[in-house]
Motif scaffolding. Structure first.
Motif, PDB file in Angstrom:
ATOM      1  N   GLY A   6      -9.047 -15.269  47.032  1.00  0.00           N
ATOM      2  CA  GLY A   6      -8.219 -14.199  46.487  1.00  0.00           C
ATOM      3  C   GLY A   6      -7.642 -14.651  45.165  1.00  0.00           C
ATOM      4  N   GLY A   7      -7.350 -13.708  44.292  1.00  0.00           N
ATOM      5  CA  GLY A   7      -6.838 -14.119  43.003  1.00  0.00           C
ATOM      6  C   GLY A   7      -6.270 -12.987  42.193  1.00  0.00           C
ATOM      7  N   ILE A   8      -5.921 -13.329  40.956  1.00  0.00           N
ATOM      8  CA  ILE A   8      -5.321 -12.375  40.034  1.00  0.00           C
ATOM      9  C   ILE A   8      -6.156 -12.304  38.773  1.00  0.00           C
ATOM     10  CG2 ILE A   8      -3.010 -12.646  40.975  1.00  0.00           C
ATOM     11  CD1 ILE A   8      -2.356 -14.558  38.727  1.00  0.00           C
ATOM     12  N   ILE A   9      -6.101 -11.150  38.116  1.00  0.00           N
ATOM     13  CA  ILE A   9      -6.973 -10.846  36.985  1.00  0.00           C
ATOM     14  C   ILE A   9      -6.262 -11.110  35.666  1.00  0.00           C
ATOM     15  CG2 ILE A   9      -8.121  -8.942  35.776  1.00  0.00           C
ATOM     16  CD1 ILE A   9      -8.644  -7.724  38.574  1.00  0.00           C
ATOM     17  N   ARG A  27       5.612 -32.580  50.583  1.00  0.00           N
ATOM     18  CA  ARG A  27       4.274 -32.874  51.081  1.00  0.00           C
ATOM     19  C   ARG A  27       3.230 -32.090  50.283  1.00  0.00           C
ATOM     20  NH1 ARG A  27       4.511 -35.029  56.248  1.00  0.00           N
ATOM     21  NH2 ARG A  27       2.319 -35.501  55.849  1.00  0.00           N
ATOM     22  N   GLU A  28       1.953 -32.427  50.529  1.00  0.00           N
ATOM     23  CA  GLU A  28       0.870 -31.735  49.830  1.00  0.00           C
ATOM     24  C   GLU A  28       0.955 -30.228  50.052  1.00  0.00           C
ATOM     25  OE1 GLU A  28      -4.026 -31.638  49.691  1.00  0.00           O
ATOM     26  OE2 GLU A  28      -2.978 -32.488  51.409  1.00  0.00           O
ATOM     27  N   GLN A  29       1.256 -29.839  51.299  1.00  0.00           N
ATOM     28  CA  GLN A  29       1.332 -28.418  51.597  1.00  0.00           C
ATOM     29  C   GLN A  29       2.514 -27.763  50.901  1.00  0.00           C
ATOM     30  OE1 GLN A  29      -1.167 -27.191  52.695  1.00  0.00           O
ATOM     31  NE2 GLN A  29      -0.948 -25.654  54.285  1.00  0.00           N
ATOM     32  N   SER A  30       3.589 -28.514  50.679  1.00  0.00           N
ATOM     33  CA  SER A  30       4.733 -27.979  49.930  1.00  0.00           C
ATOM     34  C   SER A  30       4.292 -27.609  48.522  1.00  0.00           C
ATOM     35  CB  SER A  30       5.863 -29.011  49.867  1.00  0.00           C
ATOM     36  OG  SER A  30       6.217 -29.487  51.145  1.00  0.00           O
ATOM     37  N   ARG A  31       3.519 -28.492  47.909  1.00  0.00           N
ATOM     38  CA  ARG A  31       3.013 -28.220  46.564  1.00  0.00           C
ATOM     39  C   ARG A  31       2.025 -27.050  46.571  1.00  0.00           C
ATOM     40  NH1 ARG A  31       2.768 -33.982  46.886  1.00  0.00           N
ATOM     41  NH2 ARG A  31       4.318 -34.982  45.534  1.00  0.00           N
ATOM     42  N   ARG A  32       1.140 -27.059  47.558  1.00  0.00           N
ATOM     43  CA  ARG A  32       0.137 -25.997  47.633  1.00  0.00           C
ATOM     44  C   ARG A  32       0.804 -24.636  47.807  1.00  0.00           C
ATOM     45  NH1 ARG A  32      -3.071 -28.304  50.855  1.00  0.00           N
ATOM     46  NH2 ARG A  32      -4.676 -28.859  49.337  1.00  0.00           N
ATOM     47  N   HIS A  33       1.819 -24.569  48.668  1.00  0.00           N
ATOM     48  CA  HIS A  33       2.516 -23.300  48.853  1.00  0.00           C
ATOM     49  C   HIS A  33       3.220 -22.857  47.575  1.00  0.00           C
ATOM     50  CE1 HIS A  33       2.778 -23.639  53.534  1.00  0.00           C
ATOM     51  NE2 HIS A  33       1.623 -23.171  53.118  1.00  0.00           N
ATOM     52  N   GLY A  34       3.819 -23.808  46.860  1.00  0.00           N
ATOM     53  CA  GLY A  34       4.459 -23.459  45.600  1.00  0.00           C
ATOM     54  C   GLY A  34       3.471 -22.880  44.608  1.00  0.00           C
ATOM     55  N   TYR A  35       2.285 -23.486  44.548  1.00  0.00           N
ATOM     56  CA  TYR A  35       1.268 -22.989  43.624  1.00  0.00           C
ATOM     57  C   TYR A  35       0.788 -21.602  44.039  1.00  0.00           C
ATOM     58  CZ  TYR A  35      -2.176 -23.550  39.947  1.00  0.00           C
ATOM     59  OH  TYR A  35      -2.889 -23.400  38.784  1.00  0.00           O
ATOM     60  N   LEU A  36       0.618 -21.402  45.328  1.00  0.00           N
ATOM     61  CA  LEU A  36       0.165 -20.096  45.799  1.00  0.00           C
ATOM     62  C   LEU A  36       1.185 -19.005  45.495  1.00  0.00           C
ATOM     63  CD1 LEU A  36      -1.485 -21.033  49.205  1.00  0.00           C
ATOM     64  CD2 LEU A  36      -2.619 -20.061  47.218  1.00  0.00           C
ATOM     65  N   LEU A  37       2.464 -19.318  45.671  1.00  0.00           N
ATOM     66  CA  LEU A  37       3.500 -18.339  45.339  1.00  0.00           C
ATOM     67  C   LEU A  37       3.418 -17.978  43.857  1.00  0.00           C
ATOM     68  CD1 LEU A  37       6.518 -19.768  47.377  1.00  0.00           C
ATOM     69  CD2 LEU A  37       5.070 -17.809  47.966  1.00  0.00           C
ATOM     70  N   HIS A  38       3.219 -18.993  43.027  1.00  0.00           N
ATOM     71  CA  HIS A  38       3.070 -18.751  41.596  1.00  0.00           C
ATOM     72  C   HIS A  38       1.824 -17.921  41.324  1.00  0.00           C
ATOM     73  CE1 HIS A  38       2.691 -19.471  37.321  1.00  0.00           C
ATOM     74  NE2 HIS A  38       1.571 -20.142  37.485  1.00  0.00           N
ATOM     75  N   LEU A  39       0.730 -18.238  42.000  1.00  0.00           N
ATOM     76  CA  LEU A  39      -0.524 -17.519  41.827  1.00  0.00           C
ATOM     77  C   LEU A  39      -0.386 -16.054  42.210  1.00  0.00           C
ATOM     78  CD1 LEU A  39      -3.558 -17.992  41.097  1.00  0.00           C
ATOM     79  CD2 LEU A  39      -3.951 -18.328  43.523  1.00  0.00           C
ATOM     80  N   LEU A  40       0.420 -15.775  43.224  1.00  0.00           N
ATOM     81  CA  LEU A  40       0.611 -14.417  43.699  1.00  0.00           C
ATOM     82  C   LEU A  40       1.653 -13.653  42.879  1.00  0.00           C
ATOM     83  CD1 LEU A  40       0.492 -15.152  47.515  1.00  0.00           C
ATOM     84  CD2 LEU A  40      -1.173 -13.795  46.230  1.00  0.00           C
ATOM     85  N   GLY A  41       2.217 -14.314  41.884  1.00  0.00           N
ATOM     86  CA  GLY A  41       3.128 -13.626  40.984  1.00  0.00           C
ATOM     87  C   GLY A  41       4.583 -13.629  41.398  1.00  0.00           C
ATOM     88  N   ALA A  87      -4.819  -6.098  34.125  1.00  0.00           N
ATOM     89  CA  ALA A  87      -4.380  -7.488  34.135  1.00  0.00           C
ATOM     90  C   ALA A  87      -3.175  -7.591  35.063  1.00  0.00           C
ATOM     91  CB  ALA A  87      -3.993  -7.935  32.726  1.00  0.00           C
ATOM     92  N   PHE A  88      -3.109  -8.664  35.840  1.00  0.00           N
ATOM     93  CA  PHE A  88      -2.057  -8.824  36.835  1.00  0.00           C
ATOM     94  C   PHE A  88      -0.670  -8.776  36.204  1.00  0.00           C
ATOM     95  CE2 PHE A  88       0.828 -11.529  39.295  1.00  0.00           C
ATOM     96  CZ  PHE A  88       0.749 -10.926  40.543  1.00  0.00           C
ATOM     97  N   ASN A  89      -0.526  -9.340  35.003  1.00  0.00           N
ATOM     98  CA  ASN A  89       0.797  -9.349  34.380  1.00  0.00           C
ATOM     99  C   ASN A  89       1.207  -7.977  33.863  1.00  0.00           C
ATOM    100  OD1 ASN A  89      -0.886  -9.120  32.185  1.00  0.00           O
ATOM    101  ND2 ASN A  89      -0.150 -10.948  31.130  1.00  0.00           N
ATOM    102  N   GLN A  90       0.282  -7.017  33.875  1.00  0.00           N
ATOM    103  CA  GLN A  90       0.619  -5.656  33.480  1.00  0.00           C
ATOM    104  C   GLN A  90       0.922  -4.782  34.689  1.00  0.00           C
ATOM    105  OE1 GLN A  90       0.922  -4.672  30.230  1.00  0.00           O
ATOM    106  NE2 GLN A  90       0.584  -6.849  29.753  1.00  0.00           N
ATOM    107  N   LEU A  91       0.029  -4.773  35.660  1.00  0.00           N
ATOM    108  CA  LEU A  91       0.209  -3.994  36.891  1.00  0.00           C
ATOM    109  C   LEU A  91      -0.315  -4.815  38.061  1.00  0.00           C
ATOM    110  CD1 LEU A  91      -0.796  -0.361  35.826  1.00  0.00           C
ATOM    111  CD2 LEU A  91       1.464  -1.132  36.509  1.00  0.00           C
ATOM    112  N   PRO A  92       0.557  -5.484  38.785  1.00  0.00           N
ATOM    113  CA  PRO A  92       0.119  -6.397  39.848  1.00  0.00           C
ATOM    114  C   PRO A  92      -0.728  -5.740  40.930  1.00  0.00           C
ATOM    115  CG  PRO A  92       2.433  -6.768  39.313  1.00  0.00           C
ATOM    116  CD  PRO A  92       2.024  -5.522  38.598  1.00  0.00           C
ATOM    117  N   ASN A  93      -0.385  -4.512  41.324  1.00  0.00           N
ATOM    118  CA  ASN A  93      -1.073  -3.901  42.460  1.00  0.00           C
ATOM    119  C   ASN A  93      -2.547  -3.651  42.203  1.00  0.00           C
ATOM    120  OD1 ASN A  93       1.412  -3.962  43.592  1.00  0.00           O
ATOM    121  ND2 ASN A  93       1.600  -1.775  43.968  1.00  0.00           N
ATOM    122  N   THR A  94      -2.909  -3.412  40.963  1.00  0.00           N
ATOM    123  CA  THR A  94      -4.324  -3.200  40.634  1.00  0.00           C
ATOM    124  C   THR A  94      -4.864  -4.356  39.805  1.00  0.00           C
ATOM    125  OG1 THR A  94      -3.493  -1.747  38.854  1.00  0.00           O
ATOM    126  CG2 THR A  94      -4.391  -0.690  40.831  1.00  0.00           C
TER     127      THR A  94
END
Length: 651
Positions: A434-437, A145-159, A413-420
């Motif tokens: 919310g997002g990543i740098i 479903r649309e929400q299945s895709r959205r959740h997948g993208y959010l997981l990717h966005l959150l690293g 940058a998020f790919n260097q140190l996620p917490n900051t």
């Protein structure tokens, strides 16, 4: 998690350390897993069954759920193990993110059951942000479903890169392998489109318990992969952050006795007494005198990631909430502009020029949306590459944007140190995004603003600027030509130099390629090298202008902050001239063949292609070389110079 969910925590909690047999379990590895999925696809049922079949439920819990169901006249539901709120039981959906302890033979887990409904995406993001891996549930009958895709993208966005996809309710499709294969193929294709590969796909029947802890060989003999618990045990724990660069965002500063204690939580790295540290963004360095300790035990001399500490310095420097403490040799990035990939939750669209409060670790600062580069529908991935320039971001969409602050920020940058490297945006006290740098294409400005020279005294000239101007017949100044490669900066600058010299001006051109043959021959084209290139040129141009020359510079100078520093160096004599031409015009000209090389991938970080150009916001003069010929363009600038710099000559 709200206080209303606390009884679940009390009944299904961490092992009691007072028991000798449980002590070993407490010392085992711990992993945080978030479970997400479209509403009614069976997440909470899966969790409840997983807890029961693994022996993690306390005695009597199943019986109490059964009794509650009977009192309500409802069928027995495993989801009630997690859905502790009355509203959730009434509506049959998970509203709040609930956390619960669970254990397998290999390790301990904290399971985060996140809401699946679209209206509760904020709660889902909150839960997922604290996880190391994810389980995403899809109903085999309903499919993706649309929400299945959205959740997948959010997981990717959150690293989150470890994702097990559970295809649930296989009993509703008769345990049909073809149906399972179809769901796997569809969702694999979607994940591939966002650069994600699922760690496992597992077919289950959560209500009946198939392939959760025990293999369902009778109903799904065609499946030979891991069970759900096997997939979880196959996840790799997050790397220990003690070995990464130190980041200690300052939470507060307290005064005790004669001590000023700086309090905060170490987000990564290790801190020891005696370390010399840097405080950003002020760039001050100081030595750690002590790590404070209250209560019994000895005072620590070292503290690692996750530890909340109070420290003192051997020198009293000004430090405030939001500053970031690091080791001197591994500081965070200092910048006032960065790229971000964010998920927008605001009820009103995000738009260019809009201003929000950004919360980054312990710092809150106002940022402005400088540019929207791309808007992506997380469900369909549409809009990712359609070539249009987006003007706003609607609710529940993902966007790639450029954010700018008024002052320098310490970040990673998020790919260097996620917490900051991740943040949230706030508007009217409400979280709206919310997002990543990402620092792709933008420089670390730390070196550009760091003054290393000491014990120096400026020399006072005896020849005044007025005297030079009277001798030359014009004031000194900097005419800073900026624009894309191919816009015509060098052509215009060289023609201006010749005509101005013929009129008696003391004039000199500083051109990008010429300067790189000598003064800046040791610099490349990374964002940091570009910043240093412009810093040096800005200082040299300011010296020429002080000597009474009219200096014409021809540099792409893509970053607004670099041009602002050049303006500060030259003072009132700085005049920014935007040589404007569209990317299509410049690429059509391509006098040096650079655009063609960039398109072929032979040149990386090329301005306008894969690196940003920040056009001037309020230049003193704009010359549209896409519409004007060379003679008209030169005359436009000459007229400006005559009005601005020329004075009556004193012979």
């Amino acid at each position: 998690m709200t206080a209303q969910t606390a009884p679940i925590q009390d009944q299904i909690a961490a092992p009691d350390p007072s028991s000798a047999s449980d002590t070993a379990a407490v010392e085992r590895a711990l992993m945080r897993i978030v479970i997400v999925g479209h509403v009614d696809h069976g997440k909470s049922t899966l969790v409840g069954r997983l807890l029961n079949d693994s022996g993690s439920l306390p005695e009597g819990r199943v019986e109490s759920i059964r009794a509650m169901s009977e009192r309500r006249g409802m069928p027995f539901e495993w989801s009630f193990v997690m859905d502790a709120l009355k509203a959730e039981r009434d509506q049959g959906i998970t509203i709040d993110s609930a956390q619960i302890w669970f254990k397998s033979a290999r390790r301990d887990y904290v399971i985060i059951d996140a809401p699946g409904h679209k209206e509760f995406l904020k709660n889902m993001i909150t839960g997922a942000a604290a996880a190391e891996a994810a389980v995403l549930v899809i109903d085999a009958a309903e499919g993706v479903r649309e929400q299945s895709r959205r959740h997948g993208y959010l997981l990717h966005l959150l690293g989150l890169r470890q994702i097990a996809v559970v295809v649930n309710k296989m009993d509703l499709v008769g345990f049909d392998q073809a149906r399972y294969d179809a769901v796997v193929a569809e969702y694999s294709a979607y994940l591939s489109g966002i650069g994600v590969t699922a760690t496992h796909f597992v077919p289950v029947a959560a209500r009946e318990g198939g392939n959760i802890v025990d293999r369902a060989t009778d109903t799904m003999p065609w499946y030979d992969g891991p069970t759900v618990i096997g997939a979880l045990d196959g996840f790799t724990p997050a790397p220990v952050l003690d070995d990464r660069a130190l980041r200690l965002p300052v939470q507060d500063v307290y005064k005790f006795d004669e001590r000023r204690i700086i309090a905060g939580r170490i987000e990564s790295g290790r801190l020891a007494v005696g370390d010399t540290v840097m405080v950003s963004p002020s760039n001050k360095t100081v030595r750690v005198r002590s790590i404070e300790h209250w209560g019994r035990g000895t005072q620590p001399v070292v503290a690692g990631t996750g530890r909340s500490v109070g420290i003192t310095f051997d020198d009293q420097i000004f430090i405030e909430r939001g500053d970031v403490i690091s080791h001197v040799d591994q500081p965070p990035v200092l910048t006032d502009v960065f790229r971000a990939r964010l998920f927008w939750l605001g009820r009103t669209p995000l738009a260019v020029g809009s201003s929000y409060v950004m919360k980054l670790a312990t710092r809150q600062v106002r940022v402005t949306v400088d540019r929207i580069e791309k808007v992506i529908d997380a469900g369909s991935l549409s809009g990712a590459d359609d070539g249009t320039v987006p003007v706003q971001v609607e609710r529940n969409a993902v966007a790639e944007v450029v954010l700018r602050s008024r002052g320098l920020l310490a970040l990673d940058a998020f790919n260097q140190l996620p917490n900051t490297g991740r943040f949230v945006l706030i508007e009217d006290y409400d979280t709206v995004g919310g997002g990543i740098i990402s620092m792709d294409g933008y420089p670390d400005q730390r070196d550009a603003v760091t003054r290393k020279s000491t014990n120096i005294t400026a020399v006072e000239h005896r020849v005044t600027p007025d005297a030079r101007a009277r001798r030359n017949g014009h004031t000194g100044g900097v005419l800073w030509l900026t624009g894309l490669s191919g816009a015509g900066k060098s052509t215009l600058a060289i023609e201006l130099e010749q005509r101005l010299f013929a009129k008696g001006y003391q004039v000199f051109v500083l051109d990008g390629d010429n300067v790189r043959h000598g003064l800046n021959a040791n610099l490349g084209f990374s964002p940091e090298d570009r910043t240093e290139n412009i810093r040096r040129v800005g200082e040299v141009a300011a010296l020429f202008a002080e000597a009474g020359f009219l200096v014409v510079t021809a540099f792409i100078s893509p970053y607004r902050a670099d041009r602002d520093r050049a303006r500060v160096a030259a003072g009132a004599g700085f005049h920014e001239v935007h040589i404007r031409a569209g990317l299509d015009v410049c690429e059509g000209r391509d006098p040096k063949g650079l655009y063609a090389k960039a398109r072929r991938g032979e040149i990386r970080d090329f301005t306008g292609i894969d690196a940003p150009y920040e056009a001037p916001e309020a230049p003193e003069l704009t010359v549209d070389t896409g519409a004007l010929g060379i003679d008209d363009a030169v005359q436009l600038v000459m007229s400006y110079i005559e009005r601005t710099f020329a004075i009556s000559r004193v012979l």
